[in-house]
Write a protein that holds these residues in place. Structure first.
Motif, mmCIF file in Angstrom:
data_model
loop_
_atom_site.group_PDB
_atom_site.id
_atom_site.type_symbol
_atom_site.label_atom_id
_atom_site.label_comp_id
_atom_site.label_asym_id
_atom_site.label_seq_id
_atom_site.Cartn_x
_atom_site.Cartn_y
_atom_site.Cartn_z
ATOM 1 N N ALA A 168 12.834 20.335 -8.938
ATOM 2 C CA ALA A 168 13.395 21.667 -9.138
ATOM 3 C C ALA A 168 14.855 21.743 -8.691
ATOM 4 N N ASN A 169 15.237 20.852 -7.782
ATOM 5 C CA ASN A 169 16.616 20.842 -7.296
ATOM 6 C C ASN A 169 17.543 20.004 -8.174
ATOM 7 N N GLY A 170 16.990 19.443 -9.257
ATOM 8 C CA GLY A 170 17.794 18.649 -10.159
ATOM 9 C C GLY A 170 17.943 17.196 -9.766
ATOM 10 N N LYS A 171 17.415 16.814 -8.609
ATOM 11 C CA LYS A 171 17.532 15.424 -8.159
ATOM 12 C C LYS A 171 16.388 14.583 -8.731
ATOM 13 N N VAL A 172 16.650 13.285 -8.851
ATOM 14 C CA VAL A 172 15.663 12.363 -9.414
ATOM 15 C C VAL A 172 14.420 12.323 -8.526
ATOM 16 N N ARG A 173 13.248 12.335 -9.156
ATOM 17 C CA ARG A 173 11.988 12.232 -8.417
ATOM 18 C C ARG A 173 11.606 10.764 -8.262
ATOM 19 N N TRP A 174 11.107 10.422 -7.044
ATOM 20 C CA TRP A 174 10.676 9.066 -6.749
ATOM 21 C C TRP A 174 9.174 9.057 -6.459
ATOM 22 N N PHE A 175 8.528 7.955 -6.847
ATOM 23 C CA PHE A 175 7.082 7.832 -6.655
ATOM 24 C C PHE A 175 6.785 6.440 -6.091
ATOM 25 N N ARG A 176 5.636 6.337 -5.456
ATOM 26 C CA ARG A 176 5.142 5.038 -5.004
ATOM 27 C C ARG A 176 3.626 5.104 -4.957
ATOM 28 N N ARG A 177 2.994 3.958 -5.002
ATOM 29 C CA ARG A 177 1.537 3.898 -4.968
ATOM 30 C C ARG A 177 1.101 3.288 -3.647
ATOM 31 N N VAL A 178 0.116 3.906 -3.022
ATOM 32 C CA VAL A 178 -0.421 3.433 -1.747
ATOM 33 C C VAL A 178 -1.937 3.332 -1.866
ATOM 34 N N VAL A 179 -2.511 2.465 -1.049
ATOM 35 C CA VAL A 179 -3.961 2.270 -1.034
ATOM 36 C C VAL A 179 -4.516 2.920 0.222
ATOM 37 N N LEU A 180 -5.475 3.824 0.039
ATOM 38 C CA LEU A 180 -6.100 4.537 1.148
ATOM 39 C C LEU A 180 -7.581 4.185 1.226
ATOM 40 N N GLU A 181 -8.095 4.240 2.425
ATOM 41 C CA GLU A 181 -9.525 4.029 2.612
ATOM 42 C C GLU A 181 -10.218 5.383 2.592
ATOM 43 N N VAL A 182 -11.163 5.548 1.704
ATOM 44 C CA VAL A 182 -11.879 6.816 1.558
ATOM 45 C C VAL A 182 -13.370 6.556 1.693
#
Length: 297
Positions: A168-182
């Motif tokens: 919403a602020n116009g800045k590039v969005r960054w993503f990453r994938r993590v592994v969680l124990e559920v």
């Protein structure tokens, strides 16, 4: 006999003649009309859903309550031919891409173009209980709709542009994938999820972060629209062939529309379109398949 193009014949049948048939109950009086809000009012009054009488006639149309005659026999035969289109199959050939012109103009977009075609086909079709890919809306309903509305299915589209996802602020969005124990059904389990890839503490993306790109506007709706055009245009050819004989007062002429108006130069007119499989062809292909299976066994 009157020579008439297939589109004009369909318009005449569904606009002028078939509405002359009375409603399913046989009553020609307009007793079933009410406002669009009427169902909500009825629910508020009775606190239950009420099965209202269907005001449509046997052709699925709102009757012309001022009509004094029955539909012309040719119009009835046209409707029967349109209903037979339900027997047609659907098959997208390998490499089918109806938006190649738009994607080529967009430049280097990688796999986004292929993904857009897949999304367009997914919106157009579904997989039935037998595992077959079928249309969400039958070709016969598509033909009826265009006969009533006139014209052809919209197929125009804009050249897409590859854009980077921003917040919403116009800045590039960054993503990453993590592994969680559920907690799983049989104990702890590992699950990979996508999370925010921007390190707010260090004010920079994590080392394994990535960004996403998308096409704007999304060409997937254009894929679906052009597929509908191809199906509709192919259905016109099948109807013109099917109605060549059997009409009393009309001689049917084939459509002069382009099978794929978005392709330049205009391709040669095809008798059988690539997406629409007539019942005869479908039976032949099944027969060939059975012969191959028996030979292999």
């Amino acid at each position: 006999m009157k020579r008439i193009e297939i589109e004009a014949l369909l318009r005449w049948a569904y606009r002028d003649e078939l509405p002359k048939a009375a409603a399913a109950g046989g009553d020609r009086l307009a007793v079933g009309f009410r406002s669009g809000w009427g169902g909500v009012e009825k629910w508020g009054e009775l606190l239950t859903l009420v099965q209202e009488p269907d005001i449509r006639n046997r052709f699925g149309l709102v009757p012309d309550y001022l009509a004094t005659t029955e539909p012309h026999p040719d119009a009835v035969r046209v409707h029967e031919a349109v209903e037979r289109l339900r027997l047609c199959g659907f098959e997208a050939p390998a490499g089918w891409n109806p938006v190649a012109d738009l994607l080529d103009a967009a430049g280097d977009i990688g796999a986004h173009g292929t993904a857009a075609v897949a999304r367009g086909l997914a919106a157009l079709t579904l997989v039935d209980v037998m595992g077959r890919t079928v249309l969400r809306r039958s070709v016969s309903r598509l033909v009826m709709r265009q006969a009533i509305l006139g014209g052809c299915p919209a197929w125009e589209g804009d050249v897409p542009e590859l854009r980077q996802e921003t917040g919403a602020n116009g800045k590039v969005r960054w993503f990453r994938r993590v592994v969680l124990e559920v907690e799983g059904a049989f104990g702890p389990a590992l699950e990979e999820i996508e999370v925010d890839g921007y390190d707010q503490k260090r004010q920079r993306p994590f080392p394994d972060a990535y960004t996403k790109f998308f096409l704007d506007p999304d060409p997937a709706p254009v894929v679906e629209a052009r597929a509908e055009y191809e199906l509709w245009r192919g259905a016109l050819d099948l109807l013109a062939e099917d109605l060549t004989h059997g009409l009393e007062a009309h001689a049917v002429l084939p459509s002069t529309r382009s099978p794929r108006p978005w392709v330049a130069p205009d391709p040669e007119r095809r008798v059988l379109p690539s997406l629409l499989v007539p019942p005869e062809a479908a039976r032949e292909s099944r027969s060939v398949g059975r012969k191959k299976n028996s030979t292999g066994s």
